[in-house]
Enzyme design. Sequence first.
Site, PDB file in Angstrom:
ATOM      1  N   TYR A 123       2.728   5.941  15.497  1.00 30.88           N
ATOM      2  CA  TYR A 123       1.528   5.116  15.271  1.00 30.88           C
ATOM      3  C   TYR A 123       0.268   5.890  15.673  1.00 30.88           C
ATOM      4  O   TYR A 123      -0.700   5.960  14.911  1.00 30.88           O
ATOM      5  CB  TYR A 123       1.650   3.828  16.083  1.00 30.88           C
ATOM      6  CG  TYR A 123       0.575   2.795  15.843  1.00 30.88           C
ATOM      7  CD1 TYR A 123       0.659   1.916  14.769  1.00 30.88           C
ATOM      8  CD2 TYR A 123      -0.515   2.671  16.702  1.00 30.88           C
ATOM      9  CE1 TYR A 123      -0.324   0.947  14.561  1.00 30.88           C
ATOM     10  CE2 TYR A 123      -1.492   1.707  16.500  1.00 30.88           C
ATOM     11  CZ  TYR A 123      -1.395   0.844  15.427  1.00 30.88           C
ATOM     12  OH  TYR A 123      -2.363  -0.106  15.230  1.00 30.88           O
ATOM     13  N   ALA A 124       0.307   6.484  16.866  1.00 28.72           N
ATOM     14  CA  ALA A 124      -0.869   7.206  17.367  1.00 28.72           C
ATOM     15  C   ALA A 124      -1.216   8.389  16.460  1.00 28.72           C
ATOM     16  O   ALA A 124      -2.391   8.651  16.185  1.00 28.72           O
ATOM     17  CB  ALA A 124      -0.619   7.680  18.798  1.00 28.72           C
ATOM     18  N   ALA A 125      -0.189   9.081  15.986  1.00 28.41           N
ATOM     19  CA  ALA A 125      -0.439  10.242  15.118  1.00 28.41           C
ATOM     20  C   ALA A 125      -1.038   9.807  13.792  1.00 28.41           C
ATOM     21  O   ALA A 125      -1.994  10.416  13.284  1.00 28.41           O
ATOM     22  CB  ALA A 125       0.870  11.004  14.890  1.00 28.41           C
TER      23      ALA A 125
ATOM     24  N   LYS B   1      -2.743   7.076  13.179  1.00 26.90           N
ATOM     25  CA  LYS B   1      -4.098   6.566  13.388  1.00 26.90           C
ATOM     26  C   LYS B   1      -5.083   7.706  13.675  1.00 26.90           C
ATOM     27  O   LYS B   1      -6.235   7.669  13.237  1.00 26.90           O
ATOM     28  CB  LYS B   1      -4.108   5.537  14.524  1.00 26.90           C
ATOM     29  CG  LYS B   1      -3.348   4.249  14.199  1.00 26.90           C
ATOM     30  CD  LYS B   1      -3.980   3.501  13.029  1.00 26.90           C
ATOM     31  CE  LYS B   1      -3.454   2.084  12.882  1.00 26.90           C
ATOM     32  NZ  LYS B   1      -4.067   1.362  11.745  1.00 26.90           N
TER      33      LYS B   1
ATOM     34  N   ASN C 153      -7.084  -1.674   5.671  1.00 23.35           N
ATOM     35  CA  ASN C 153      -6.744  -2.393   6.912  1.00 23.35           C
ATOM     36  C   ASN C 153      -5.247  -2.588   7.131  1.00 23.35           C
ATOM     37  O   ASN C 153      -4.803  -2.707   8.271  1.00 23.35           O
ATOM     38  CB  ASN C 153      -7.445  -3.765   6.864  1.00 23.35           C
ATOM     39  CG  ASN C 153      -6.885  -4.740   7.877  1.00 23.35           C
ATOM     40  OD1 ASN C 153      -7.260  -4.714   9.055  1.00 23.35           O
ATOM     41  ND2 ASN C 153      -5.969  -5.606   7.443  1.00 23.35           N
TER      42      ASN C 153
ATOM     43  N   ILE D 158      -6.355  -6.877  19.990  1.00 24.79           N
ATOM     44  CA  ILE D 158      -6.872  -8.016  19.214  1.00 24.79           C
ATOM     45  C   ILE D 158      -5.733  -9.006  18.986  1.00 24.79           C
ATOM     46  O   ILE D 158      -4.596  -8.602  18.711  1.00 24.79           O
ATOM     47  CB  ILE D 158      -7.412  -7.540  17.835  1.00 24.79           C
ATOM     48  CG1 ILE D 158      -8.360  -6.333  17.975  1.00 24.79           C
ATOM     49  CG2 ILE D 158      -8.098  -8.708  17.107  1.00 24.79           C
ATOM     50  CD1 ILE D 158      -9.676  -6.595  18.645  1.00 24.79           C
TER      51      ILE D 158
ATOM     52  N   SER E 186      -7.391   2.735  15.232  1.00 27.70           N
ATOM     53  CA  SER E 186      -6.988   2.047  16.467  1.00 27.70           C
ATOM     54  C   SER E 186      -7.490   2.873  17.649  1.00 27.70           C
ATOM     55  O   SER E 186      -7.699   4.089  17.516  1.00 27.70           O
ATOM     56  CB  SER E 186      -5.452   1.978  16.531  1.00 27.70           C
ATOM     57  OG  SER E 186      -5.026   1.603  17.829  1.00 27.70           O
TER      58      SER E 186
ATOM     59  N   VAL F 252       0.819  -1.220   0.000  1.00 33.07           N
ATOM     60  CA  VAL F 252       0.000   0.000   0.000  1.00 33.07           C
ATOM     61  C   VAL F 252       0.857   1.276   0.000  1.00 33.07           C
ATOM     62  O   VAL F 252       0.332   2.377  -0.178  1.00 33.07           O
ATOM     63  CB  VAL F 252      -1.000   0.032   1.183  1.00 33.07           C
ATOM     64  CG1 VAL F 252      -2.000  -1.098   1.076  1.00 33.07           C
ATOM     65  CG2 VAL F 252      -0.279   0.019   2.528  1.00 33.07           C
TER      66      VAL F 252
HETATM   67  P1  NAI Z   1      -1.359  -8.304  11.281  1.00 37.01           P
HETATM   68  O1  NAI Z   1       0.113  -8.052  11.417  1.00 37.01           O
HETATM   69  O2  NAI Z   1      -1.900  -9.627  11.655  1.00 37.01           O
HETATM   70  O3  NAI Z   1      -1.828  -7.971   9.792  1.00 37.01           O
HETATM   71  C1  NAI Z   1      -1.374  -6.843   9.092  1.00 37.01           C
HETATM   72  C2  NAI Z   1      -1.257  -7.187   7.634  1.00 37.01           C
HETATM   73  O4  NAI Z   1      -0.865  -6.002   6.925  1.00 37.01           O
HETATM   74  C3  NAI Z   1      -0.198  -8.265   7.350  1.00 37.01           C
HETATM   75  O5  NAI Z   1      -0.735  -9.277   6.541  1.00 37.01           O
HETATM   76  C4  NAI Z   1       0.894  -7.489   6.642  1.00 37.01           C
HETATM   77  O6  NAI Z   1       1.602  -8.282   5.686  1.00 37.01           O
HETATM   78  C5  NAI Z   1       0.095  -6.377   5.976  1.00 37.01           C
HETATM   79  N1  NAI Z   1       0.922  -5.237   5.614  1.00 37.01           N
HETATM   80  C6  NAI Z   1       1.860  -4.595   6.351  1.00 37.01           C
HETATM   81  N2  NAI Z   1       2.438  -3.616   5.645  1.00 37.01           N
HETATM   82  C7  NAI Z   1       1.838  -3.632   4.418  1.00 37.01           C
HETATM   83  C8  NAI Z   1       2.006  -2.867   3.254  1.00 37.01           C
HETATM   84  N3  NAI Z   1       2.929  -1.901   3.171  1.00 37.01           N
HETATM   85  N4  NAI Z   1       1.203  -3.126   2.181  1.00 37.01           N
HETATM   86  C9  NAI Z   1       0.292  -4.132   2.257  1.00 37.01           C
HETATM   87  N5  NAI Z   1       0.108  -4.911   3.318  1.00 37.01           N
HETATM   88  C10 NAI Z   1       0.880  -4.663   4.404  1.00 37.01           C
HETATM   89  O7  NAI Z   1      -2.025  -7.145  12.132  1.00 37.01           O
HETATM   90  P2  NAI Z   1      -3.536  -6.747  12.456  1.00 37.01           P
HETATM   91  O8  NAI Z   1      -3.589  -6.529  13.915  1.00 37.01           O
HETATM   92  O9  NAI Z   1      -4.510  -7.657  11.838  1.00 37.01           O
HETATM   93  O10 NAI Z   1      -3.598  -5.311  11.764  1.00 37.01           O
HETATM   94  C11 NAI Z   1      -4.681  -4.870  10.967  1.00 37.01           C
HETATM   95  C12 NAI Z   1      -4.951  -3.411  11.252  1.00 37.01           C
HETATM   96  O11 NAI Z   1      -5.477  -3.275  12.567  1.00 37.01           O
HETATM   97  C13 NAI Z   1      -3.711  -2.532  11.201  1.00 37.01           C
HETATM   98  O12 NAI Z   1      -4.034  -1.318  10.540  1.00 37.01           O
HETATM   99  C14 NAI Z   1      -3.393  -2.286  12.657  1.00 37.01           C
HETATM  100  O13 NAI Z   1      -2.681  -1.083  12.829  1.00 37.01           O
HETATM  101  C15 NAI Z   1      -4.773  -2.240  13.242  1.00 37.01           C
HETATM  102  N6  NAI Z   1      -4.889  -2.463  14.682  1.00 37.01           N
HETATM  103  C16 NAI Z   1      -4.474  -3.616  15.280  1.00 37.01           C
HETATM  104  C17 NAI Z   1      -4.676  -3.821  16.632  1.00 37.01           C
HETATM  105  C18 NAI Z   1      -4.324  -5.104  17.327  1.00 37.01           C
HETATM  106  O14 NAI Z   1      -4.418  -5.186  18.546  1.00 37.01           O
HETATM  107  N7  NAI Z   1      -3.934  -6.153  16.632  1.00 37.01           N
HETATM  108  C19 NAI Z   1      -5.292  -2.791  17.465  1.00 37.01           C
HETATM  109  C20 NAI Z   1      -5.695  -1.608  16.733  1.00 37.01           C
HETATM  110  C21 NAI Z   1      -5.487  -1.465  15.407  1.00 37.01           C
END
Ligand code: NAI
Length: 259
Positions: free
Chosen positions: A163-165, A167, A97, A196, A150, A71
């Site tokens: 990260y906070a900024a 989001k 996402n 999560i 987030s 992305v």
């Molecule tokens: P995850 O690490 O399981 O999944 C994130 C996915 O994004 C991975 O498959 C990764 O390969 C992909 N990714 C990373 N950089 C990328 C890029 N440049 N282009 C395309 N894909 C890319 O993490 P999760 O937790 O499922 O994250 C999903 C969203 O939720 C994120 O935006 C994260 O910031 C947000 N989030 C997660 C929380 C948590 O507790 N897990 C809490 C709040 C927000």
Amino acid sequence: METITKLSRSVKGLSVLVTGAASGMGRATAHAFADEGAWVAVTDFNAEGAAAVAKEISDAGGSAKAWTLDVGDHDAIRRVIAEIVAEYGGLDAVVNNAGIPAGLPLEHERYDAVWDRALSILLTAHQRIVRAALPHLRKSKSPRIVNIASTEALGATGRDSPYAAAKAGVVGLTRAMAVDLGPEGITVNCICPGPIRTGMTQLIPEDDKNTYARRRTALRRYGDPEEVAHITLSLCLPAASFITGAIIPVDGGLMARNA
Ligand code: NAI
């Protein structure tokens, strides 16, 4: 008596682009849409992971295809969206996402580099994907955009400022896009997940996870990716036509709890 339900409560036959769909919430979101009959574009910069998720879905009888998409790559965004539209004949929903952790102290020597990367992947990418998708969303009968921010956008944890900024920027972008696109009936909403169980949190020891969740959330536990995916899916239903610009914590009550 005539039913009052005029709007569809199904995503069957709609096409949806999910970024970061190889893992965690993106993967769960791809599965949720496919389970309900949508055509899912499983995109991730992890090509193998995206292909594996598309295969899982196809093996379970769903409709999904994988695309490799970083992305942070502006040209790739335009190319992949054109390919998705060519494959599925249109695009009805976008779920922004994909995400990375981006926390470090203010004094850290790599701060600027991490800041730039955080804004690029967590914020700039959202507007680029939406702008590239817009001509196609405009042709949809129920165009939907969901941005994943987030709870860090609503209250910050220490040593997490890039990260906070970024989001918090997603929250502002969601509201601004909702206002800009509202006259066209395109809805733009934002989910703020709390803690999560995903790839992003897998290195946190189980005891630390449980201690944090008991201390901070109303439900006293971490959430599962599917519990976020269902809210994302709900926001993309044709019947979800009067909610836009909403910032929705899906956090087990973390933001609701003071003590
Ligand atoms: P995850 O690490 O399981 O999944 C994130 C996915 O994004 C991975 O498959 C990764 O390969 C992909 N990714 C990373 N950089 C990328 C890029 N440049 N282009 C395309 N894909 C890319 O993490 P999760 O937790 O499922 O994250 C999903 C969203 O939720 C994120 O935006 C994260 O910031 C947000 N989030 C997660 C929380 C948590 O507790 N897990 C809490 C709040 C927000």
